[in-house]
Design a protein around this motif. Sequence first.
Motif, PDB file in Angstrom:
ATOM      1  N   GLU A  84       0.884  -1.158  -0.125  1.00  0.00           N
ATOM      2  CA  GLU A  84       0.014  -0.098   0.561  1.00  0.00           C
ATOM      3  C   GLU A  84       0.506   1.437  -0.017  1.00  0.00           C
ATOM      4  O   GLU A  84       0.312   2.026  -0.423  1.00  0.00           O
ATOM      5  CB  GLU A  84      -0.730   0.417   1.241  1.00  0.00           C
ATOM      6  CG  GLU A  84      -2.003  -1.327   1.355  1.00  0.00           C
ATOM      7  CD  GLU A  84      -2.956  -0.527   2.519  1.00  0.00           C
ATOM      8  OE1 GLU A  84      -4.158  -1.595   2.173  1.00  0.00           O
ATOM      9  OE2 GLU A  84      -1.791  -0.948   3.539  1.00  0.00           O
ATOM     10  N   LYS A  85       1.834   1.104   0.758  1.00  0.00           N
ATOM     11  CA  LYS A  85       2.437   2.950   1.049  1.00  0.00           C
ATOM     12  C   LYS A  85       3.845   2.228  -0.522  1.00  0.00           C
ATOM     13  O   LYS A  85       3.379   4.258  -1.107  1.00  0.00           O
ATOM     14  CB  LYS A  85       3.741   2.261   2.226  1.00  0.00           C
ATOM     15  CG  LYS A  85       3.564   2.488   3.435  1.00  0.00           C
ATOM     16  CD  LYS A  85       4.552   2.274   4.254  1.00  0.00           C
ATOM     17  CE  LYS A  85       4.227   2.652   5.644  1.00  0.00           C
ATOM     18  NZ  LYS A  85       4.534   2.715   6.940  1.00  0.00           N
ATOM     19  N   ALA A  86       3.624   1.661  -0.669  1.00  0.00           N
ATOM     20  CA  ALA A  86       4.588   1.486  -2.367  1.00  0.00           C
ATOM     21  C   ALA A  86       3.483   2.342  -3.592  1.00  0.00           C
ATOM     22  O   ALA A  86       3.814   2.826  -4.544  1.00  0.00           O
ATOM     23  CB  ALA A  86       5.209   0.456  -2.810  1.00  0.00           C
ATOM     24  N   ALA A  87       2.293   1.798  -3.284  1.00  0.00           N
ATOM     25  CA  ALA A  87       2.001   2.093  -4.301  1.00  0.00           C
ATOM     26  C   ALA A  87       1.065   3.724  -4.314  1.00  0.00           C
ATOM     27  O   ALA A  87       1.014   4.989  -4.995  1.00  0.00           O
ATOM     28  CB  ALA A  87       0.245   1.502  -4.142  1.00  0.00           C
ATOM     29  N   GLU A  91       2.274   6.673  -6.689  1.00  0.00           N
ATOM     30  CA  GLU A  91       1.163   7.978  -7.244  1.00  0.00           C
ATOM     31  C   GLU A  91       1.693   8.782  -6.749  1.00  0.00           C
ATOM     32  O   GLU A  91       0.897   9.301  -8.185  1.00  0.00           O
ATOM     33  CB  GLU A  91      -0.142   7.084  -6.622  1.00  0.00           C
ATOM     34  CG  GLU A  91      -1.872   7.320  -6.803  1.00  0.00           C
ATOM     35  CD  GLU A  91      -1.769   7.252  -8.135  1.00  0.00           C
ATOM     36  OE1 GLU A  91      -2.115   7.678  -9.540  1.00  0.00           O
ATOM     37  OE2 GLU A  91      -1.735   6.195  -8.222  1.00  0.00           O
ATOM     38  N   LYS A  92       1.623   9.509  -5.173  1.00  0.00           N
ATOM     39  CA  LYS A  92       2.249  10.762  -5.227  1.00  0.00           C
ATOM     40  C   LYS A  92       3.640  11.329  -6.509  1.00  0.00           C
ATOM     41  O   LYS A  92       3.779  12.002  -6.292  1.00  0.00           O
ATOM     42  CB  LYS A  92       3.377  10.622  -4.303  1.00  0.00           C
ATOM     43  CG  LYS A  92       3.507  12.319  -3.759  1.00  0.00           C
ATOM     44  CD  LYS A  92       3.521  11.763  -2.210  1.00  0.00           C
ATOM     45  CE  LYS A  92       4.548  12.864  -1.888  1.00  0.00           C
ATOM     46  NZ  LYS A  92       4.024  13.108  -0.124  1.00  0.00           N
ATOM     47  N   ARG A  93       4.689  10.232  -7.177  1.00  0.00           N
ATOM     48  CA  ARG A  93       5.370  10.898  -7.832  1.00  0.00           C
ATOM     49  C   ARG A  93       4.599  11.358  -9.048  1.00  0.00           C
ATOM     50  O   ARG A  93       5.055  12.345  -9.913  1.00  0.00           O
ATOM     51  CB  ARG A  93       6.974   9.508  -8.302  1.00  0.00           C
ATOM     52  CG  ARG A  93       7.444   9.411  -6.644  1.00  0.00           C
ATOM     53  CD  ARG A  93       8.507   8.295  -7.239  1.00  0.00           C
ATOM     54  NE  ARG A  93       8.028   6.902  -7.546  1.00  0.00           N
ATOM     55  CZ  ARG A  93       7.736   6.419  -6.863  1.00  0.00           C
ATOM     56  NH1 ARG A  93       8.368   6.114  -4.837  1.00  0.00           N
ATOM     57  NH2 ARG A  93       7.740   4.785  -7.308  1.00  0.00           N
ATOM     58  N   GLU A 140      -8.795   5.184  -7.541  1.00  0.00           N
ATOM     59  CA  GLU A 140      -7.626   4.354  -8.466  1.00  0.00           C
ATOM     60  C   GLU A 140      -7.462   2.634  -8.066  1.00  0.00           C
ATOM     61  O   GLU A 140      -7.226   1.395  -7.743  1.00  0.00           O
ATOM     62  CB  GLU A 140      -6.454   4.769  -9.037  1.00  0.00           C
ATOM     63  CG  GLU A 140      -5.969   4.267  -9.675  1.00  0.00           C
ATOM     64  CD  GLU A 140      -4.612   5.310  -9.844  1.00  0.00           C
ATOM     65  OE1 GLU A 140      -3.414   5.248 -11.008  1.00  0.00           O
ATOM     66  OE2 GLU A 140      -4.964   6.501 -10.199  1.00  0.00           O
ATOM     67  N   LEU A 141      -6.671   2.922  -6.349  1.00  0.00           N
ATOM     68  CA  LEU A 141      -5.795   2.081  -5.410  1.00  0.00           C
ATOM     69  C   LEU A 141      -7.165   1.560  -4.619  1.00  0.00           C
ATOM     70  O   LEU A 141      -7.181   0.525  -4.217  1.00  0.00           O
ATOM     71  CB  LEU A 141      -4.530   2.668  -5.171  1.00  0.00           C
ATOM     72  CG  LEU A 141      -3.417   3.567  -5.504  1.00  0.00           C
ATOM     73  CD1 LEU A 141      -2.873   3.437  -5.108  1.00  0.00           C
ATOM     74  CD2 LEU A 141      -3.716   2.328  -7.084  1.00  0.00           C
ATOM     75  N   GLY A 142      -7.709   2.015  -4.025  1.00  0.00           N
ATOM     76  CA  GLY A 142      -9.209   1.723  -3.246  1.00  0.00           C
ATOM     77  C   GLY A 142      -8.451   1.190  -2.470  1.00  0.00           C
ATOM     78  O   GLY A 142      -8.714   0.468  -1.379  1.00  0.00           O
ATOM     79  N   ILE A 143      -7.992   2.914  -1.207  1.00  0.00           N
ATOM     80  CA  ILE A 143      -6.909   2.777  -0.764  1.00  0.00           C
ATOM     81  C   ILE A 143      -7.094   4.057   0.483  1.00  0.00           C
ATOM     82  O   ILE A 143      -7.289   5.440  -0.498  1.00  0.00           O
ATOM     83  CB  ILE A 143      -5.392   2.492  -0.127  1.00  0.00           C
ATOM     84  CG1 ILE A 143      -5.056   1.157  -0.988  1.00  0.00           C
ATOM     85  CG2 ILE A 143      -4.443   2.973   0.854  1.00  0.00           C
ATOM     86  CD1 ILE A 143      -3.605   1.245  -1.775  1.00  0.00           C
TER      87      ILE A 143
END
Length: 238
Positions: A84-87, A91-93, A140-143
């Motif tokens: 989750e953190k990697a995704a 996304e932030k980048r 997009e990620l469901g997070i």
Amino acid sequence: MTLQTPEHGEAHGGGLGSRLNWLRAAVLGANDGIVSTAGLVVGVAGATDSRSALLTAGLAGLLAGSMSMAAGEYVSVSTQRDSEKAALAQEKRELATEPQAELIELTELLAGKGLNERLAREVAEELTAHDALRAHAEVELGIDPDELTNPWHAAGASFLAFTAGALLPLLAIVLPPAAHRLWITVVAVLAALALCGWSSARTGAAPVGRAVLRNVGGGALAMGVTYAAGSALGAVGA
């Protein structure tokens, strides 16, 4: 005219994913604690009626099982949290380097949910202006960035649930007189599994009968197999 909020039992927000994660870990831990410890002590009871042997086997199974469950949950949920953190970092980048492409992507995702193109674009722009990362994380990620899975919570819930579940068959096999301990243990275990299945189904709004049958059937099968194995080993003096 005053609008009133409809009353119903459906949960909204408030860390639902986190609560479901706790529930999953707790139910799995309790079921595993009951079934594995019951199978262990009933199997040993098939080979010997020694209370000290039953207590030793039950305590060893309780400690090994609770630590194994906690470690497994910690590793599993830590992996999920890392993903989750990697995704979110990715996304932030992308939002920093390609904001326009990300806006188009968000618009397309919203349109895919049923909004017309014009409205999807307006909503995407509003969400991006408010909190672009949160918008992409949820759509997009469901997070939910504020509700990432917690490995320590899951590990603790599994440890406590397994221990609580394992104590029942352990006490049921060592406390009663030798002549009655087996049937008392079987009845107590099946009743506990039925209650566990009922409560988990009610909490998750799932069919109760199916959950109870799964729990009771699995526990009865486990105890039957281990008791038969223990009896066979005891008969040959192993």
